[in-house]
Design an enzyme around this catalytic site. Structure first.
Site, short mmCIF file in Angstrom:
data_model
loop_
_atom_site.label_atom_id
_atom_site.label_comp_id
_atom_site.label_asym_id
_atom_site.label_seq_id
_atom_site.Cartn_x
_atom_site.Cartn_y
_atom_site.Cartn_z
CB CYS A 72 -0.92 -0.02 1.21
SG CYS A 72 -1.92 -1.51 1.35
CB ALA B 119 -0.29 5.96 -2.52
NE ARG C 214 -3.78 6.06 -1.79
CZ ARG C 214 -3.45 6.72 -0.69
NH1 ARG C 214 -3.89 7.96 -0.50
NH2 ARG C 214 -2.70 6.16 0.23
CG ASP D 122 -8.04 -6.41 -3.77
OD1 ASP D 122 -7.48 -6.20 -2.67
OD2 ASP D 122 -9.23 -6.75 -3.88
CB CYS E 2 -0.73 6.15 11.13
SG CYS E 2 -2.03 6.42 9.93
#
Length: 290
Positions: free
Chosen positions: A104, A106, A133, A159, A230
């Site tokens: 993932c 970006a 992105r 995906d 995060c």
């Protein structure tokens, strides 16, 4: 459970207990940044750089920096990020020549740091499902790296939850910096906070686990996955690793990592701004064993 600001307050105060008020205050405080110098820009910090111990990249720490700009070499002078966001790249322990995927990727900052570690050797795949992105990842690489340093870099739009249907046991290292609740952003955005509901973190956790299960299939036996978010919600952090133990028993082992800032959790490492000024950030490192 209550939704909106009251529900948010209830959910996280139950999770963090007496720590929540000071943690919330720290989340609402101005963010600090690290400037990671771009070696291809020939940029040098004008003042003696302040360093965060344990971060291997040449970097400076200040309350604020001007926005990055291009030097006469034609490349951006530095990349701004939270010091905690550098830790998953450090935890990967990347070596030149290894094959890795940033599932993932970006906006591209961690992929840029991975590229510096790989030294244009091996393979770096930066993946994101969103075309917009992915365009940003391309832009980061073109702004920061010469074309000659991008020969081992590929940008894909798969995906991440289904990647293992097409590739298995391919990569030495996998970075899964998973999309998450980003509660700091929610707290700063009154519209986001107004529509917050506990189902949000539960739904995100389902997707995160699917990505991690896929990552376990696409990394080689003996290879390493760094899972990071995060998020503040434990449903998206330690609980994801706990579920991996339940659903994929015997296929991996936990690798303990410690850093100069942050604190250990049951399965990983967490950086929270009330104690460090950085984060929030969580990471856990797993090694595929079979």
């Amino acid at each position: 459970m209550t939704k909106g600001p009251e529900g948010f307050e209830q959910f996280y105060s139950e999770m963090y207990g007496e720590r929540w008020p000071r943690l919330k205050e720290a989340l609402l405080a101005p963010k600090k940044h690290v400037a990671v110098a771009n070696p291809f820009s020939k940029f040098k910090f004008s003042e003696a750089p302040l360093h965060v111990t344990g971060v291997s990249f040449e970097h400076d720490v200040r309350e604020s920096f001007p926005q990055p700009e291009k030097t006469e070499e034609g490349y951006m002078n530095y990349y701004l990020m939270d010091a905690a966001s550098i830790l998953p790249v450090e935890a990967l322990d990347l070596q030149p020549g290894e094959k890795m995927v940033d599932l993932c990727a970006a906006p591209g900052g961690k992929s840029f740091l991975c590229a510096l570690k790989l030294k244009n050797q091996g393979l770096l795949v930066s993946n994101d499902r969103s075309a917009a992105r992915r365009a940003r990842i391309h832009r980061i690489f073109d702004d920061y790296l010469p074309k000659s340093e991008q020969k081992n870099h590929t940008v894909t739009g798969h995906d991440a939850t289904k990647w293992s249907l097409y590739q298995k046991s391919i990569y030495d290292k996998v970075l899964l910096d998973a999309p998450c609740s980003s509660e700091r952003h929610v707290l700063e955005d009154s519209k986001e906070l107004a529509i917050w509901a506990p189902g949000r973190t539960k739904a995100i956790a389902i997707s995160q686990f699917a990505m991690l299960a896929s990552a376990l299939d696409i990394v080689k036996v003996g290879g390493t996955i760094v899972y990071s978010t995060c998020a503040l919600s434990q449903l998206e952090n330690d609980d994801i690793i706990r579920k991996l133990y339940q659903k994929r028993p015997g296929r991996f082992e936990l690798i303990r990592k410690e850093f100069s800032f942050g604190e250990p959790t049951e399965f990983g490492w967490q950086v929270l701004p009330d104690n460090t000024g950085w984060g929030p950030f969580y990471l856990a490192v797993v090694k595929r064993t079979k």
